[in-house]
Each structure stands twice: as C-alpha cells, then as structure tokens.
Design a protein around this motif. Structure first.
Motif, PDB file in Angstrom:
ATOM      1  N   GLU A 164      16.964  71.371  14.745  1.00 55.94           N
ATOM      2  CA  GLU A 164      16.853  71.268  13.363  1.00 55.94           C
ATOM      3  C   GLU A 164      15.437  70.951  12.697  1.00 55.94           C
ATOM      4  O   GLU A 164      15.198  71.296  11.628  1.00 55.94           O
ATOM      5  CB  GLU A 164      17.905  70.703  12.737  1.00 55.94           C
ATOM      6  N   THR A 165      14.730  69.957  13.425  1.00 52.37           N
ATOM      7  CA  THR A 165      13.796  69.451  12.776  1.00 52.37           C
ATOM      8  C   THR A 165      12.415  70.051  13.159  1.00 52.37           C
ATOM      9  O   THR A 165      11.331  69.804  12.687  1.00 52.37           O
ATOM     10  CB  THR A 165      13.610  67.754  12.990  1.00 52.37           C
ATOM     11  N   ARG A 205      11.552  60.882  17.175  1.00 50.45           N
ATOM     12  CA  ARG A 205      10.094  61.032  16.920  1.00 50.45           C
ATOM     13  C   ARG A 205       9.188  59.939  17.636  1.00 50.45           C
ATOM     14  O   ARG A 205       8.300  60.198  18.053  1.00 50.45           O
ATOM     15  CB  ARG A 205       9.764  61.121  15.355  1.00 50.45           C
ATOM     16  N   GLU A 227      16.788  60.782  14.372  1.00 49.97           N
ATOM     17  CA  GLU A 227      15.896  61.841  14.238  1.00 49.97           C
ATOM     18  C   GLU A 227      14.403  60.851  14.314  1.00 49.97           C
ATOM     19  O   GLU A 227      13.418  61.114  15.114  1.00 49.97           O
ATOM     20  CB  GLU A 227      15.796  62.359  12.746  1.00 49.97           C
TER      21      GLU A 227
END
Ligand code: C2E
Ligand code: MG
Ligand code: MG
Ligand code: MG
Length: 282
Positions: free
Chosen positions: A83-84, A32, A28
């Motif tokens: 999900e993020t 980013r 994750e």
C-alpha cells in the motif's frame, strides 16, 4: 472486558479502529526504518523432489525481527509495503539477494535447480520493474532459468494485458513463472489460461485437510491432474505429515514444501541441510 451494548458500542468500535490505524502507521514507520537499517532478512525453505527426496530448490521468504515487537509476519508487513510503495525497493532487494545467494551456492557445489522469489503484482505497476529485474539477474551471473518468480492472483487486476506483456517478457528472458496459492485466489482458472506460467503451487489449505476432509482430497488430486494435462509442473505447499506426503506421491505430484522437511531457515543452515539430504557421491 465486556462492555454494555447500546449507545456506546458505536463509539467503542471506532476507538478500536483508531487503535488499529495507529498501530498500522507505527508499523509503516518501523518498516521504513527496518529497510533503511537492513533489518529484513531472507530465509530459505527447501523444495523437495517427491521421487528422489532430494532438495531441488529454495523459496526465499522475508523475515523481519523487530527489536521490541519481536518477529512480524510477512502476512502483516507485505500488505503495508504494497500500500505504501515500499514493496518496490524491497522486492528488488529480495530479488538481488536471492539470485546472488543461489549464484554463491552453486559456486560452492550446492547445485540447486532453482531459487523462488515471491512477487507482488503491485511490483509490476512500476514501469521499469522488468528492466530492473533483468539487470539484477544479469549482474548476478546466474542463468535466468534458475530463477522462479511466484505470483499470487489475490486481487483483481487493473491492467491485465500489461501484466501479461511483462510476464511474457520475463519468460522470453528465461525466467520460470509459478502461480502461488493456487485454488484460493481471484479467478484462478482464468489466470491459468491467460498467464504464461510453468508451475502451479497447490495452496496449503487443501494439503492441510487432505485426510480430514474428502473435498480437499478431491480438489488436490484434481489440481494435480489439471496441471499435468496442461503440462505444468506441480508443487504442494504446507506438507507437514508423512501421510500427506504419501498421498501426493501416489498422485504423482512433482515437488513439495513444508515443515515435514523444514521451515524456512537461514542460508547457512540451508547449506548444511542440503549437504545432509543430497549427500554428494564421489
Ligand atoms: P507463500 O509464498 O505462499 O509462502 C508460504 C508460507 O507458508 C510461508 O509463510 C511459509 O513459511 C509457510 N509454510 C511453509 N511450509 C509450511 C507448513 O508446512 N505449514 C505451515 N503452517 N506453513 C508453512 P510466510 O513466510 O509467513 O509468508 C507468508 C506469505 O508472505 C507468503 O506466502 C508470501 O505470499 C508473502 N511473502 C513472503 N516473503 C515475501 C517476499 O519477499 N515478497 C513478497 N511479495 N511476498 C512475500
Ligand atoms: Mg510463495
Ligand atoms: Mg503459497
Ligand atoms: Mg502467498
């Protein structure tokens, strides 16, 4: 290595889960960074007309090559992005890149009929998604009917009527809609009735087994029939062999995609392939 079962097995199992969670959190963070540093790329897979063997369209597929971890599959990072919430900016980036690529190609004589973009249903949760998508299309100068949005019915929807309104809005704007991975998702026949779609994409799991498994054979020809009687166009995914191609041709499938023609490739390679396959007659 094999560990003795018994009182330690629960402990070992949860350690494994912790490792997985750590790896996921690591990914994750890296995702980013990748978005921030422009390390995601779009590749394009040809969509070929079964009658003429000409290249008709391209599906844009995300690629992420991590400097240390190597290539990471969208099947791994798309769910993390969903999900993020990272899928929202990422999805708009994909859309923008893809419509501008087609606009550029068409101005150079690469006259594809469509560019296909995959959308996650979670993108529709963002209230302003439709507005933003329209804005991106308008700014590219591309006619909206040259854009195909592919959606997958993989999860039960929280607010189906909201999704239907948004899809109707996009369709009224001119965008074409395709149902991806047809036959494998959640409640596909229901969505076929409820959503304003133009194309069905037969999932590659059926195509792969056309000749080894008689039920895949039956299901594939049934899906083609179903699409025809509902006036939908049909695309087969994952076509790898000449035998599969012939089967699809005989059953009057409209278009196909697969390694038999080409995997997803960078834009410049796609352009050369187009020029080879759609040799321009003057
Ligand atoms: P999909 O939209 O169903 O795309 C088809 C997948 O099958 C692609 O995998 C493609 O590379 C692969 N494929 C194509 N032809 C063949 C073949 O002949 N044989 C085999 N074995 N595979 C073939 P990929 O690129 O790994 O993408 C996986 C999934 O990730 C896509 O499935 C799509 O659901 C998702 N995805 C990819 N890019 C995006 C994106 O920009 N946004 C969203 N939301 N999802 C994306
Ligand atoms: Mg797709
Ligand atoms: Mg698919
Ligand atoms: Mg898919």
């Amino acid at each position: 290595q094999a560990k003795s079962k018994g009182k330690h097995s629960f402990c070992l199992f949860s350690l494994d889960d912790q490792e997985k969670m750590k790896y996921r959190m690591h990914l994750e963070r890296e995702l980013r960074k990748a978005i921030h540093n422009n390390e995601l790329h779009l590749y394009y897979q040809p969509q070929v007309c079964l009658k003429t063997h000409q290249l008709k369209g391209a599906e844009a597929l995300l690629r992420w090559h991590h400097s240390e971890l190597g290539p990471i599959s969208p099947a791994v990072f798309i769910p993390i992005a969903e999900e993020t919430g990272l899928i929202e900016p990422m999805g708009l980036w994909v859309l923008n890149k893809a419509v501008n690529q087609l606009a550029g190609w068409r101005s150079e004589g690469i006259m594809l009929d469509s560019i296909s973009v995959n959308l996650s249903l979670s993108q529709f949760k963002e209230e302003r998604f439709v507005e933003r998508a329209k804005d991106i299309i308008l700014r590219s100068g591309l006619s909206p009917n040259l854009l195909k949005m592919e959606i997958t019915e993989s999860v039960a929807l929280l607010d189906e009527s909201d999704l239907i309104d948004k899809l109707n809005d996009l369709k009224a704007f001119g965008v074409q809609l395709a149902m991806d991975d047809f036959g494998t998702g959640y409640s596909s026949l229901h969505y076929l009735q409820a959503l304003p779609i133009d194309y069905l994409k037969i999932d590659q799991s059926f195509i792969r087994q056309i000749h080894s498994d008689s039920s895949s054979h039956t299901i594939t020809s049934f899906i083609i029939q179903l699409a025809k009687s509902l006036n939908l166009k049909i695309i087969a995914e994952g076509v790898e062999t000449q035998v599969q191609l012939e089967f699809l041709h005989q059953h009057d499938c409209d278009e196909c995609q697969g390694f038999l023609y080409s995997p997803a490739i960078p834009a410049n390679q796609f352009q050369s392939l187009y020029q080879r396959m759609n040799a321009i007659h003057t």
